[in-house]
Design an enzyme around this catalytic site. Structure first.
Site, short mmCIF file in Angstrom:
data_model
loop_
_atom_site.label_atom_id
_atom_site.label_comp_id
_atom_site.label_asym_id
_atom_site.label_seq_id
_atom_site.Cartn_x
_atom_site.Cartn_y
_atom_site.Cartn_z
N TRP A 74 3.29 -7.40 12.13
CA TRP A 74 3.05 -7.79 10.74
C TRP A 74 3.79 -9.10 10.49
O TRP A 74 4.64 -9.49 11.30
CB TRP A 74 3.58 -6.71 9.78
CG TRP A 74 2.75 -5.46 9.72
CD1 TRP A 74 1.66 -5.16 10.48
CD2 TRP A 74 2.95 -4.36 8.84
NE1 TRP A 74 1.17 -3.92 10.14
CE2 TRP A 74 1.95 -3.41 9.13
CE3 TRP A 74 3.87 -4.07 7.84
CZ2 TRP A 74 1.84 -2.20 8.44
CZ3 TRP A 74 3.77 -2.87 7.16
CH2 TRP A 74 2.76 -1.95 7.45
N ARG A 85 0.86 -1.18 0.00
CA ARG A 85 0.00 0.00 0.00
C ARG A 85 0.90 1.23 0.00
O ARG A 85 2.12 1.11 0.14
CB ARG A 85 -0.94 0.01 1.20
CG ARG A 85 -0.22 0.09 2.52
CD ARG A 85 -1.19 0.22 3.70
NE ARG A 85 -0.46 0.22 4.95
CZ ARG A 85 -1.00 0.26 6.14
NH1 ARG A 85 -2.31 0.30 6.26
NH2 ARG A 85 -0.26 0.27 7.22
N GLU A 101 -7.08 5.25 15.51
CA GLU A 101 -6.66 3.87 15.76
C GLU A 101 -5.97 3.84 17.11
O GLU A 101 -4.92 4.46 17.29
CB GLU A 101 -5.69 3.40 14.67
CG GLU A 101 -6.28 3.44 13.28
CD GLU A 101 -5.28 3.02 12.20
OE1 GLU A 101 -4.25 2.43 12.53
OE2 GLU A 101 -5.56 3.32 11.02
N ASN A 123 -5.24 7.37 4.10
CA ASN A 123 -4.89 6.74 5.38
C ASN A 123 -3.42 6.99 5.66
O ASN A 123 -2.55 6.61 4.88
CB ASN A 123 -5.15 5.23 5.33
CG ASN A 123 -4.98 4.60 6.70
OD1 ASN A 123 -5.82 4.78 7.57
ND2 ASN A 123 -3.88 3.89 6.91
N GLU A 124 -3.17 7.69 6.76
CA GLU A 124 -1.80 7.95 7.21
C GLU A 124 -0.90 8.48 6.09
O GLU A 124 0.04 7.81 5.64
CB GLU A 124 -1.20 6.69 7.84
CG GLU A 124 -1.93 6.26 9.10
CD GLU A 124 -1.20 5.21 9.91
OE1 GLU A 124 -0.43 4.44 9.34
OE2 GLU A 124 -1.42 5.16 11.13
N GLU A 136 -1.19 -8.14 7.91
CA GLU A 136 -1.52 -7.75 9.28
C GLU A 136 -2.25 -8.82 10.08
O GLU A 136 -2.94 -8.51 11.04
CB GLU A 136 -2.35 -6.47 9.26
CG GLU A 136 -1.52 -5.28 8.84
CD GLU A 136 -2.21 -3.95 9.03
OE1 GLU A 136 -3.43 -3.92 9.29
OE2 GLU A 136 -1.52 -2.94 8.88
N TYR A 159 -1.26 -10.74 12.22
CA TYR A 159 -0.87 -10.80 13.64
C TYR A 159 -1.09 -9.46 14.34
O TYR A 159 -0.65 -9.26 15.46
CB TYR A 159 0.60 -11.23 13.79
CG TYR A 159 0.91 -12.52 13.05
CD1 TYR A 159 0.04 -13.61 13.17
CD2 TYR A 159 2.01 -12.62 12.22
CE1 TYR A 159 0.28 -14.78 12.47
CE2 TYR A 159 2.25 -13.79 11.52
CZ TYR A 159 1.38 -14.87 11.64
OH TYR A 159 1.60 -16.02 10.95
C1 GLA Z 1 -1.63 1.88 10.78
C2 GLA Z 1 -2.66 1.91 9.67
C3 GLA Z 1 -3.64 0.77 9.70
C4 GLA Z 1 -2.96 -0.49 10.10
C5 GLA Z 1 -2.31 -0.30 11.45
C6 GLA Z 1 -1.68 -1.56 11.99
O1 GLA Z 1 -1.87 2.69 11.84
O2 GLA Z 1 -3.36 3.11 9.59
O3 GLA Z 1 -4.18 0.64 8.41
O4 GLA Z 1 -2.04 -0.83 9.15
O5 GLA Z 1 -1.30 0.65 11.31
O6 GLA Z 1 -0.55 -1.91 11.29
#
Ligand code: GLA
Length: 685
Positions: free
Chosen positions: A323, A112, A315, A150-151, A365, A367
């Protein structure tokens, strides 16, 4: 449900991926979440292929069914735009949307965040999917807000695609107008780097072997930040056309090479953060010298507060994490999920959404555990979630309360980015920032972070008695004027070594040091040196105490032409500058400036907090063991003390003035015992 972050309540949420589970599970999952106190879910942030399975064919039925069910059950939804993970059809047909390594080799599909912000095709495809989603779902009654991407800049905050090279040239043309000006700002006369055509310019690479131009690298960081902000703005301006009146736009995370303050001003209603406190010590093997471990996350939360004084957690860690490729963190011990939730709330979060509902049974992910394990059986973590909800019901009145700190650390993006480029600068901050934070934590001294820019400050500086600007290597006239005004009006400013030696282009200045801070600090630095690791440690004598002065030493003397010359409070004890000034204190207007000739160790930072009378502001109210963090949120004349025990042992807290325990609904006695990882919210007034 009223608006999120409306100052009346704490809301819990969870990240849910309906596409990871058979549709037959949705209804029971939603019902169980609601029964456990979850009122909001975040969905869809990686689900592009579900809504545009092939180029230009849009299908909304999957999320129509899911959102209708949410509406029927009473679950509120934050809908994510899916641009963090472009579909395979897109990257195959338009490989130019992919990001590239510094050598130009393109990233591949399969992870990603493999795209770049500047590709015209990616921007066009992004605009289209966001428009289609917003147009179709924007009016859905279950939706309360939107998350962009996302992030941004997570995993990948370097960009080297062809589109980025082109966009960089445009960015530079906008900034400098002429090549002469660019050549001046980048000092290209050095090593014959002079550019004669814009097309000659490429993105500077951060590789040591290339010894890249440091001024170009500083612009590169600014360029990445601007690219990410523009990408968010592209999305937010489309979303704004469709979202319902009370719905919000946010994004999550806090990553490098990104001016989060500008991003929020331009595109967001508030900021959300992703808090994984356990990762901060498990991934680096617990090497932090401060020993703060999961408590270290409070620094990030404090920085988030500088962007949005009341914010959300999109989150929040709820399980053991890892991971298949990296990272391994154990399950939160009993009480730690509550502790980390309260850590976020204590620092200003009114919305906390856990990552994730049930652990995925496949993928990188698998784990990275959520509240539930794979089978979804009842477990300790969902029981703790229900207990957290009960606890939050008892403290609702504190929602919207503003964090209260008398001291703040000043930062600015130019220096933050410069220290990634310049190892002389980096080595200073690498010691000072964690040390200042750790000293404040251990002295139970609430601390804010304030960001300074050419446009102003993220909070009025006058709200603080004391500001620590550890190493403002880059300084400008505007920023120096803001600091002068703060001190002239009675503020106390503490500066560390290497202040004021660079300008905004990252050039060293030719004035006597500390450059633009000369008159304000009342200090003159005729000589300086990096310390030598092999030599015996340099020490400073300050009053009765002796402190180590590692990394760098500015040799300080009062400015002689000053009407009221600075006082020398500390001197070097050894080395060839033994007896010379190491710490000066200068009266300026109604305030005071301290200049320290070295970095801030934890001992020095603690000494400054004591010296300036901001340490332990609540010592008359609470007697706290070192393992406890104290945060204060204030609302309607009441103070809410959040006391958080990070140790796995019970601790006793001394209570010296009348306080009311909101969890127990009783006044507290003279002593209060906090369980291992226990938390308390105590009200005064
Ligand atoms: C980040 C991402 C999520 C997920 C988590 C856990 O914070 O925003 O999509 O990947 O980590 O790895």
């Amino acid at each position: 449900m009223e608006k999120l972050l409306d100052g009346t309540k704490f809301t819990l949420g969870v990240c849910y991926y309906p596409e990871h589970w058979p549709e037959t599970m949705w209804e029971t999952d939603l019902a169980r979440m609601l029964e456990s106190g979850i009122e909001v879910i975040r969905v869809a942030e990686f689900a592009w292929s579900l809504t545009e399975p092939e180029e230009g064919r849009f299908t909304f039925c999957f999320f129509d069914r899911f959102l209708d069910l949410c509406q029927e059950k009473g679950m509120k939804v934050i809908f994510g735009t899916p641009t963090a993970a472009p579909p395979a059809w897109l990257t195959k047909k338009y490989p130019e949307v992919l990001n590239a390594h510094p050598d130009g080799k393109r990233l591949e599909h399969g992870g990603r965040r493999h795209y770049n912000y500047n590709s015209p095709v990616y921007r066009e495809k992004t605009a289209l999917i966001v428009e289609k989603l917003a147009e179709h779902f924007g009016g859905h009654p279950a939706i309360i807000g939107w998350q962009i991407d996302n992030e941004l800049n997570c995993e990948m905050d370097e960009f080297y695609s062809e589109a980025d090279h082109c966009a960089f040239r445009i960015f530079l043309q906008d900034k400098y107008r002429t090549l002469e000006e660019l050549n001046r700002a980048w000092g290209t006369v050095f090593w014959n780097q002079t550019y004669t055509d814009w097309e000659e310019i490429i993105l500077p690479k951060r590789t040591r072997s290339g010894n890249p131009n440091p001024h170009a690298l500083l612009d590169y960081a600014r360029f990445i930040s601007k690219s990410a902000r523009d990408f968010a703005l592209l999305q937010s301006s489309i979303l704004r056309k469709y979202v319902k009146k009370n719905d919000f736009i946010t994004t999550n995370g806090r990553f490098d090479h990104l001016d989060n303050h500008e991003l929020t001003k331009e595109s967001l209603d508030f900021y959300t953060y992703d808090s994984y406190p356990d990762m901060s010590y498990n991934t680096d093997g617990g090497r932090q010298p401060s020993g703060l471990r999961d408590r270290e996350s409070s620094q990030s939360l404090s920085e988030v507060r500088s962007v949005s004084p009341v914010f959300g957690i999109m989150e929040q860690q709820s399980g053991p994490n890892g991971w298949t490729t990296c990272m391994m963190a154990p399950a939160p011990k009993p009480g730690q999920m509550t502790l980390w939730t309260m850590q976020s709330i204590a620092h200003g979060a009114d919305f906390v959404s856990y990552f994730r509902w049930r652990t995925c049974t496949f993928g990188t992910e698998m784990y990275w555990h959520g509240i539930l394990d794979y089978s979804g059986r009842e477990n300790r973590r969902i029981a703790e979630l229900r207990d957290i909800r009960q606890k939050l019901n008892l403290i609702q009145e504190a929602a919207g309360g503003r964090y209260r700190a008398e001291a703040a650390v000043v930062k600015d993006y130019d220096n933050c980015w410069d220290l990634r480029i310049d190892m002389w600068h980096r080595d200073l901050e690498a010691v000072s920032q964690p040390a200042i934070f750790a000293a404040a934590q251990k002295l139970h001294t609430p601390l804010d972070y304030v960001y300074l820019s050419e446009e102003g400050t993220s909070m009025p500086l006058s709200s603080y008695k004391v500001l620590i600007y550890a190493h403002p290597c880059i300084m400008t006239e505007t920023r120096a004027a803001v600091l002068k005004e703060y001190v002239a009006e009675g503020g106390i400013l503490i500066l560390g070594c290497r202040s004021g030696y660079k300008d905004l282009d990252g050039h060293c200045v030719m004035q006597d040091l500390p450059g633009l801070l000369h008159p304000l600090s009342g200090a003159d630095i005729p000589e300086f040196t990096r310390t030598c690791p092999g030599d015996s440690p340099v020490r400073i004598r300050w009053g009765e105490k002796s402190f180590e002065a590692p990394v760098f030493n500015d040799i300080l003397q009062p400015l002689t032409e000053d009407e009221e010359p600075a006082e020398t409070l500390g001197i070097y004890e050894n080395c060839y500058y033994a007896g010379k000034g190491a710490l000066l204190c200068h009266r300026y207007g109604k305030g005071m400036v301290y200049s320290l000739g070295t970095v801030f160790t934890e001992e020095l930072a603690a000494a400054f907090l004591e010296e300036t009378n901001v340490a332990e502001p609540e010592r008359e109210t609470l007697e706290l063991p070192e393992s406890c963090e104290l945060s204060i949120r204030e609302k309607n004349g009441s103070k809410y003390y959040f006391v958080l025990n990070y140790s796995g042992n019970p601790v006793t807290v001394g209570v010296k003035s009348p306080l009311f325990s909101l969890f127990d609904s009783v006044p507290v006695g003279r002593e209060m015992v906090l369980e291992p990882f226990g938390t308390a919210v105590l009200k005064k007034g």
